[in-house]
Write a protein that holds these residues in place. Sequence first.
Motif, PDB file in Angstrom:
ATOM      1  N   VAL A   1      47.185  39.861  50.300  1.00 23.56           N
ATOM      2  CA  VAL A   1      47.116  39.983  48.846  1.00 23.56           C
ATOM      3  C   VAL A   1      46.612  41.371  48.489  1.00 23.56           C
ATOM      4  CG1 VAL A   1      44.796  38.988  48.774  1.00 23.56           C
ATOM      5  CG2 VAL A   1      46.203  38.971  46.729  1.00 23.56           C
TER       6      VAL A   1
ATOM      7  N   LYS B   1      41.889  44.023  48.128  1.00 27.01           N
ATOM      8  CA  LYS B   1      43.029  43.653  48.954  1.00 27.01           C
ATOM      9  C   LYS B   1      42.563  43.160  50.307  1.00 27.01           C
ATOM     10  CE  LYS B   1      43.643  48.473  50.408  1.00 27.01           C
ATOM     11  NZ  LYS B   1      44.585  49.610  50.458  1.00 27.01           N
TER      12      LYS B   1
ATOM     13  N   SER C   1      48.831  27.526  43.204  1.00 26.72           N
ATOM     14  CA  SER C   1      48.240  28.444  44.168  1.00 26.72           C
ATOM     15  C   SER C   1      49.358  28.984  45.055  1.00 26.72           C
ATOM     16  CB  SER C   1      47.174  27.735  45.005  1.00 26.72           C
ATOM     17  OG  SER C   1      46.590  28.636  45.935  1.00 26.72           O
TER      18      SER C   1
ATOM     19  N   THR D   1      44.724  32.748  34.931  1.00 25.46           N
ATOM     20  CA  THR D   1      45.331  33.119  36.208  1.00 25.46           C
ATOM     21  C   THR D   1      44.349  34.024  36.951  1.00 25.46           C
ATOM     22  OG1 THR D   1      47.578  32.955  35.343  1.00 25.46           O
ATOM     23  CG2 THR D   1      47.260  34.277  37.333  1.00 25.46           C
TER      24      THR D   1
ATOM     25  N   ARG E   1      43.144  36.562  39.699  1.00 20.64           N
ATOM     26  CA  ARG E   1      43.756  37.638  40.487  1.00 20.64           C
ATOM     27  C   ARG E   1      42.705  38.281  41.396  1.00 20.64           C
ATOM     28  NH1 ARG E   1      48.801  38.736  38.637  1.00 20.64           N
ATOM     29  NH2 ARG E   1      49.318  37.858  36.581  1.00 20.64           N
ATOM     30  N   ALA E   2      43.178  38.822  42.517  1.00 19.83           N
ATOM     31  CA  ALA E   2      42.280  39.452  43.489  1.00 19.83           C
ATOM     32  C   ALA E   2      41.780  40.788  42.967  1.00 19.83           C
ATOM     33  CB  ALA E   2      42.997  39.642  44.816  1.00 19.83           C
ATOM     34  N   GLU E   3      40.482  41.059  43.207  1.00 15.49           N
ATOM     35  CA  GLU E   3      39.902  42.345  42.806  1.00 15.49           C
ATOM     36  C   GLU E   3      39.850  43.323  43.971  1.00 15.49           C
ATOM     37  OE1 GLU E   3      36.641  42.019  39.652  1.00 15.49           O
ATOM     38  OE2 GLU E   3      36.414  40.161  40.805  1.00 15.49           O
TER      39      GLU E   3
ATOM     40  N   ASN F   1      44.846  42.948  42.265  1.00 12.99           N
ATOM     41  CA  ASN F   1      45.488  42.342  41.089  1.00 12.99           C
ATOM     42  C   ASN F   1      46.578  41.343  41.458  1.00 12.99           C
ATOM     43  OD1 ASN F   1      45.343  42.226  38.216  1.00 12.99           O
ATOM     44  ND2 ASN F   1      47.309  43.288  38.077  1.00 12.99           N
ATOM     45  N   GLY F   2      46.639  40.970  42.736  1.00 10.25           N
ATOM     46  CA  GLY F   2      47.601  39.958  43.149  1.00 10.25           C
ATOM     47  C   GLY F   2      47.182  38.572  42.671  1.00 10.25           C
ATOM     48  N   GLU F   3      48.167  37.749  42.284  1.00 10.07           N
ATOM     49  CA  GLU F   3      47.873  36.403  41.781  1.00 10.07           C
ATOM     50  C   GLU F   3      47.441  35.493  42.920  1.00 10.07           C
ATOM     51  OE1 GLU F   3      50.170  32.663  39.574  1.00 10.07           O
ATOM     52  OE2 GLU F   3      50.999  34.710  39.437  1.00 10.07           O
ATOM     53  N   VAL F   4      46.334  34.802  42.676  1.00  9.12           N
ATOM     54  CA  VAL F   4      45.785  33.908  43.684  1.00  9.12           C
ATOM     55  C   VAL F   4      45.937  32.443  43.274  1.00  9.12           C
ATOM     56  CG1 VAL F   4      43.674  33.207  44.892  1.00  9.12           C
ATOM     57  CG2 VAL F   4      44.158  35.636  44.515  1.00  9.12           C
TER      58      VAL F   4
ATOM     59  N   THR G   1      46.107  29.567  39.471  1.00  2.94           N
ATOM     60  CA  THR G   1      45.991  29.318  38.035  1.00  2.94           C
ATOM     61  C   THR G   1      45.166  28.059  37.835  1.00  2.94           C
ATOM     62  OG1 THR G   1      48.131  30.335  37.549  1.00  2.94           O
ATOM     63  CG2 THR G   1      47.238  28.841  35.896  1.00  2.94           C
TER      64      THR G   1
END
Length: 381
Positions: free
Chosen positions: A188, A80, A180, A74, A76-78, A191-194, A196
């Motif tokens: 986002v 925002k 997605s 999964t 995730r954004a590093e 740590n937001g899901e972007v 899988t």
Amino acid sequence: MNKSYVIAALFTLGLAAWVLGGYALKSSGKETPDAPAVAKTAAPITVSVRTQEAKPVEQFIVAQGQAEPNRTVTIRAETKGQISEILADEGASVTAGDIIVRLEPNDRKAMLLRAEARVREQQSAFEASESLGKKGYQTQRQADQTFSSLQTAKAELEEARIELERIEIKAPFEGVVLSSPMELGAFVDVNGEVATIVDNDPLVVSVRITQQDVSALKLGQSASVTFATGQQRDGKIRYVAARADEDTRTFRVEVELPNPNGEIPSGISAEARVPTGTVMAHFVSPAALSLNDEGKLGIKTVDEQNKVTFHTASIVLSDVDGAWITGLPPQARIITLGHGFVQIGEEVQVAEEQGKAEPDGSREAAALLPTGSVDEPTSRR
């Protein structure tokens, strides 16, 4: 004399003569016409017997399982920001480094430019300080401070570059975008899901093996897998759990197999067959099997003296045609008809049966996994 007395006397004399006559005949050894004949010995029962040789039967451990991806991650954004582009939708194939989502840069480019200018400024200051130090016009402490400021400016520049790179969220490896959840223009957070991503090449088939069978499996051992789609692949065992599941007492085993272009999807049912060697076995009809006095399953045969013997048998493979069993000698005279009417050790008459008992096709023995079982996923058939 009274007539009635005369008749009674004559009847008494006649009865006495008849009794004495019979006694005399028995005493003289003569057989009366009504004496029974001596019983004759019964003839042995006739049974149908087939003489056959044991055949090599290839043994398998067969278990039901499911296909799983080699890797699943999964992303995730590093950082925002607002999503400005979605470059890989659900179901899209991606390679390592492909951009999936791009965020708005906002002031990140300006921050990078300021960091670059700061480095140039500190670099000039450091070079001037170094020149003055060689001439003796600057102390070592001042030179160290200038050098420290330059290193700090370089670190800030690297942070600005990384922050700008983070707006491009990339695939870590080749695979397919499974999901997605983000929408264009959505915000986002860190740590937001972007998305899988799954990697189905190679594909992994996970099965559960009983504690009785797991000792026959080794890493690198060949295995054949048939999927619910009808497709088939050959692979190798890549993992055998070192500890049994506490609830089912079974061991997780993984079979890895090639899956070019992700042709076979993960998540579908599969059957893995692992060859474990060969065994010599006889093919018999289920009707030829019987139980002895101890309740053990076996086969009645006839020895060289035409006497009935019993062999405890183990079924290594069974189907609608019959069963392959072990426990018999390499050559056996198997009673095919009449075994229910004879006892162990009894002498019989033999009627040799002609014909081939073995069915057409390959001979395979297997440990099977019932499809409806969870607690006991494998059993011998």
